[in-house]
Write an enzyme that holds these catalytic residues in place. Structure first.
Site, PDB file in Angstrom:
ATOM      1  N   ASP A  51       0.863  -1.183   0.000  1.00  0.00           N
ATOM      2  CA  ASP A  51       0.000   0.000   0.000  1.00  0.00           C
ATOM      3  C   ASP A  51       0.899   1.232   0.000  1.00  0.00           C
ATOM      4  OD1 ASP A  51      -3.292   0.039   0.938  1.00  0.00           O
ATOM      5  OD2 ASP A  51      -2.240   1.961   0.789  1.00  0.00           O
ATOM      6  N   ASP A  77       4.068   1.719  -4.350  1.00  0.00           N
ATOM      7  CA  ASP A  77       3.059   2.284  -5.244  1.00  0.00           C
ATOM      8  C   ASP A  77       2.848   1.266  -6.361  1.00  0.00           C
ATOM      9  OD1 ASP A  77       1.657   3.606  -7.234  1.00  0.00           O
ATOM     10  OD2 ASP A  77       2.738   5.496  -6.978  1.00  0.00           O
ATOM     11  N   ASN A 104      -6.769  -6.450  -4.890  1.00  0.00           N
ATOM     12  CA  ASN A 104      -7.785  -5.581  -4.289  1.00  0.00           C
ATOM     13  C   ASN A 104      -7.603  -4.113  -4.634  1.00  0.00           C
ATOM     14  OD1 ASN A 104      -9.769  -4.774  -1.977  1.00  0.00           O
ATOM     15  ND2 ASN A 104      -7.860  -3.701  -1.494  1.00  0.00           N
ATOM     16  N   TYR A 169     -12.659   3.864 -14.705  1.00  0.00           N
ATOM     17  CA  TYR A 169     -12.681   2.907 -13.579  1.00  0.00           C
ATOM     18  C   TYR A 169     -13.601   1.726 -13.897  1.00  0.00           C
ATOM     19  CZ  TYR A 169     -14.058   1.195  -8.875  1.00  0.00           C
ATOM     20  OH  TYR A 169     -14.342   0.428  -7.778  1.00  0.00           O
ATOM     21  N   LYS A 173     -12.811  -2.229 -14.235  1.00  0.00           N
ATOM     22  CA  LYS A 173     -13.448  -3.206 -13.348  1.00  0.00           C
ATOM     23  C   LYS A 173     -14.184  -4.277 -14.145  1.00  0.00           C
ATOM     24  CE  LYS A 173     -11.921  -2.212  -9.530  1.00  0.00           C
ATOM     25  NZ  LYS A 173     -11.381  -3.238  -8.623  1.00  0.00           N
ATOM     26  N   VAL A 202     -20.032  -0.683  -0.672  1.00  0.00           N
ATOM     27  CA  VAL A 202     -19.553  -1.112   0.643  1.00  0.00           C
ATOM     28  C   VAL A 202     -19.217   0.123   1.485  1.00  0.00           C
ATOM     29  CG1 VAL A 202     -17.820  -2.495   1.847  1.00  0.00           C
ATOM     30  CG2 VAL A 202     -18.608  -3.182  -0.434  1.00  0.00           C
ATOM     31  N   THR A 204     -17.189   1.623   3.479  1.00  0.00           N
ATOM     32  CA  THR A 204     -15.861   1.889   4.052  1.00  0.00           C
ATOM     33  C   THR A 204     -15.832   3.330   4.567  1.00  0.00           C
ATOM     34  OG1 THR A 204     -15.047   2.669   1.939  1.00  0.00           O
ATOM     35  CG2 THR A 204     -14.782   0.325   2.368  1.00  0.00           C
TER      36      THR A 204
HETATM   37  N1  LIG Z   1     -16.053   0.451  -1.414  1.00  0.00           N
HETATM   38  C1  LIG Z   1     -16.945   0.089  -2.308  1.00  0.00           C
HETATM   39  O1  LIG Z   1     -18.111   0.447  -2.244  1.00  0.00           O
HETATM   40  C2  LIG Z   1     -16.545  -0.813  -3.462  1.00  0.00           C
HETATM   41  C3  LIG Z   1     -17.557  -1.199  -4.348  1.00  0.00           C
HETATM   42  C4  LIG Z   1     -17.244  -2.034  -5.392  1.00  0.00           C
HETATM   43  C5  LIG Z   1     -15.942  -2.487  -5.543  1.00  0.00           C
HETATM   44  N2  LIG Z   1     -14.984  -2.092  -4.688  1.00  0.00           N
HETATM   45  C6  LIG Z   1     -13.626  -2.618  -4.916  1.00  0.00           C
HETATM   46  O2  LIG Z   1     -13.113  -3.134  -3.706  1.00  0.00           O
HETATM   47  C7  LIG Z   1     -11.699  -2.918  -3.654  1.00  0.00           C
HETATM   48  C8  LIG Z   1     -11.367  -2.119  -2.399  1.00  0.00           C
HETATM   49  O3  LIG Z   1     -12.136  -0.950  -2.410  1.00  0.00           O
HETATM   50  P1  LIG Z   1     -12.044   0.129  -1.256  1.00  0.00           P
HETATM   51  O4  LIG Z   1     -13.304   0.905  -1.352  1.00  0.00           O
HETATM   52  O5  LIG Z   1     -11.630  -0.478   0.026  1.00  0.00           O
HETATM   53  O6  LIG Z   1     -10.848   1.050  -1.839  1.00  0.00           O
HETATM   54  P2  LIG Z   1     -10.112   2.273  -1.144  1.00  0.00           P
HETATM   55  O7  LIG Z   1      -9.897   3.274  -2.190  1.00  0.00           O
HETATM   56  O8  LIG Z   1     -10.841   2.707   0.072  1.00  0.00           O
HETATM   57  O9  LIG Z   1      -8.784   1.575  -0.675  1.00  0.00           O
HETATM   58  C9  LIG Z   1      -7.838   1.096  -1.587  1.00  0.00           C
HETATM   59  C10 LIG Z   1      -6.497   0.889  -0.899  1.00  0.00           C
HETATM   60  O10 LIG Z   1      -5.521   0.914  -1.943  1.00  0.00           O
HETATM   61  C11 LIG Z   1      -4.492   1.818  -1.578  1.00  0.00           C
HETATM   62  N3  LIG Z   1      -3.919   2.391  -2.800  1.00  0.00           N
HETATM   63  C12 LIG Z   1      -4.491   3.302  -3.628  1.00  0.00           C
HETATM   64  N4  LIG Z   1      -3.652   3.605  -4.627  1.00  0.00           N
HETATM   65  C13 LIG Z   1      -2.527   2.877  -4.423  1.00  0.00           C
HETATM   66  C14 LIG Z   1      -1.295   2.747  -5.113  1.00  0.00           C
HETATM   67  N5  LIG Z   1      -1.036   3.452  -6.230  1.00  0.00           N
HETATM   68  N6  LIG Z   1      -0.366   1.890  -4.649  1.00  0.00           N
HETATM   69  C15 LIG Z   1      -0.605   1.185  -3.525  1.00  0.00           C
HETATM   70  N7  LIG Z   1      -1.746   1.266  -2.814  1.00  0.00           N
HETATM   71  C16 LIG Z   1      -2.700   2.096  -3.259  1.00  0.00           C
HETATM   72  C17 LIG Z   1      -5.144   2.850  -0.697  1.00  0.00           C
HETATM   73  O11 LIG Z   1      -4.204   3.512   0.114  1.00  0.00           O
HETATM   74  C18 LIG Z   1      -6.134   1.995   0.088  1.00  0.00           C
HETATM   75  O12 LIG Z   1      -5.534   1.455   1.246  1.00  0.00           O
HETATM   76  C19 LIG Z   1     -11.342  -2.187  -4.942  1.00  0.00           C
HETATM   77  O13 LIG Z   1     -10.926  -3.129  -5.904  1.00  0.00           O
HETATM   78  C20 LIG Z   1     -12.654  -1.548  -5.370  1.00  0.00           C
HETATM   79  O14 LIG Z   1     -12.712  -1.337  -6.766  1.00  0.00           O
HETATM   80  C21 LIG Z   1     -15.253  -1.244  -3.642  1.00  0.00           C
END
Ligand SMILES: NC(=O)c1ccc[n+]([C@@H]2O[C@H](COP(=O)([O-])OP(=O)(O)OC[C@H]3O[C@@H](n4cnc5c(N)ncnc54)[C@H](O)[C@@H]3O)[C@@H](O)[C@H]2O)c1
Length: 262
Positions: A51, A77, A104, A169, A173, A202, A204
């Site tokens: 991360d 990154d 993820n 995005y 996906k 979700v 979060t």
């Molecule tokens: N939250 C939702 O409602 C939702 C819905 C559908 C799908 N998703 C999918 O679930 C997964 C997680 O979603 P989330 O909402 O927890 O995402 P988020 O954006 O809250 O978290 C993503 C994580 O990735 C890290 N990150 C971002 N860019 C980065 C980089 N360049 N290098 C390393 N780390 C990096 C961030 O610091 C964070 O810890 C994703 O694949 C997202 O597409 C989420």
């Protein structure tokens, strides 16, 4: 696992086949990724994650100090493939050949279709799609040495819901579907299974802070078949199942965890 309302860790499934298995999670510091890291750690797996959010990662690792094997954070990154590979290498060096990969990481920053330029397009693909391909490439030799493996790609129901304002995005996906199925065909003979989990909306911390407003709450009430709100552990639970031997004959599939929205 996390103490989100409605979730009772004492009633959660145990997967003995995940005990001591080295697991690698991208974007594991916060959000759903953190719930996935926590879920595997609570199963006794040896989790490495990458991360850019060192503060979030440190808090997560601190909260799991009592786990049989506390997770290993590597700052990296994922848009820099060398950094992604280095994080995989660090996990392997600490825990041994990786048996489970969870792709993820993502960034659902909104963008306007008409004004996205080539640099923005490429940067969006570089975080939402490209790391999944190269993380898989990095761990497949490990899984071949182990004689089996599980790759779980995290998709998103946003493209199935026809969400606007984030077209690059959603394009990435939806590509998780093709990636999952072709990779499953590529690797099945090696007993490496590749599946996708497709989350709905979700709750979060980031979603609650940036996007969930009264209109969003109404949309969830109207579109979900089930009452309540999706939490990270709802996604993590499906990821655990798809990683464990309990799903040993399941591959090339997509599991929607969306409370029945799609
Ligand atoms: N939250 C939702 O409602 C939702 C819905 C559908 C799908 N998703 C999918 O679930 C997964 C997680 O979603 P989330 O909402 O927890 O995402 P988020 O954006 O809250 O978290 C993503 C994580 O990735 C890290 N990150 C971002 N860019 C980065 C980089 N360049 N290098 C390393 N780390 C990096 C961030 O610091 C964070 O810890 C994703 O694949 C997202 O597409 C989420």
């Amino acid at each position: 696992m996390s103490e989100t309302p409605g979730f009772d860790a004492a009633r959660a499934a145990r997967y003995p086949s995940l005990q001591d298995v080295p697991v690698f999670v991208t974007g594991g510091a916060t959000g759903i990724g953190a719930d996935i890291v926590r879920a595997f750690a609570c199963q006794g797996a040896k989790v490495g994650f990458v991360d850019i959010d060192t503060a979030g990662a440190s808090a997560l690792v601190r909260s799991l100090a009592g786990a049989a094997t506390p997770p290993l954070y590597t700052r990296g990154d994922v848009t820099e493939i060398a950094q992604l590979r280095a994080a995989v290498d660090a996990t392997r060096a600490a825990f041994g050949d990786i048996g489970v990969l969870v792709n993820n990481v993502a960034n659902d920053q909104r963008h306007d279709f008409a004004t996205v330029d080539v640099a923005r397009f490429d940067a969006t693909v570089a975080v939402n799609l490209r790391p999944a391909y190269f993380a898989a490439q990095a761990v497949v030799p490990d899984m071949k040495r182990r004689g089996q493996g599980a790759i779980v790609n995290i998709g998103s129901a946003s493209w199935l819901m026809k969400s606007a304002d984030l077209t690059v995005y959603t394009t990435c996906k939806s590509a998780m579907m093709g990636f999952t199925r072709s990779l499953a065909a590529e690797l099945g003979r090696d007993r490496i299974r590749v599946n996708q989990v497709i989350p709905g909306w979700v709750m979060t911390d980031k979603q609650l802070k940036l996007w969930v407003d009264a209109e969003g709450e109404q949309a969830m009430d109207r579109n979900q078949l089930l009452p309540g709100r999706l939490q990270g552990h709802d996604i993590a639970g499906m990821v655990l199942f798809l990683a464990a031997d309990d799903s040993r004959m399941i591959t090339a599939q997509a599991m929607l965890v969306d409370a029945g929205w799609v």
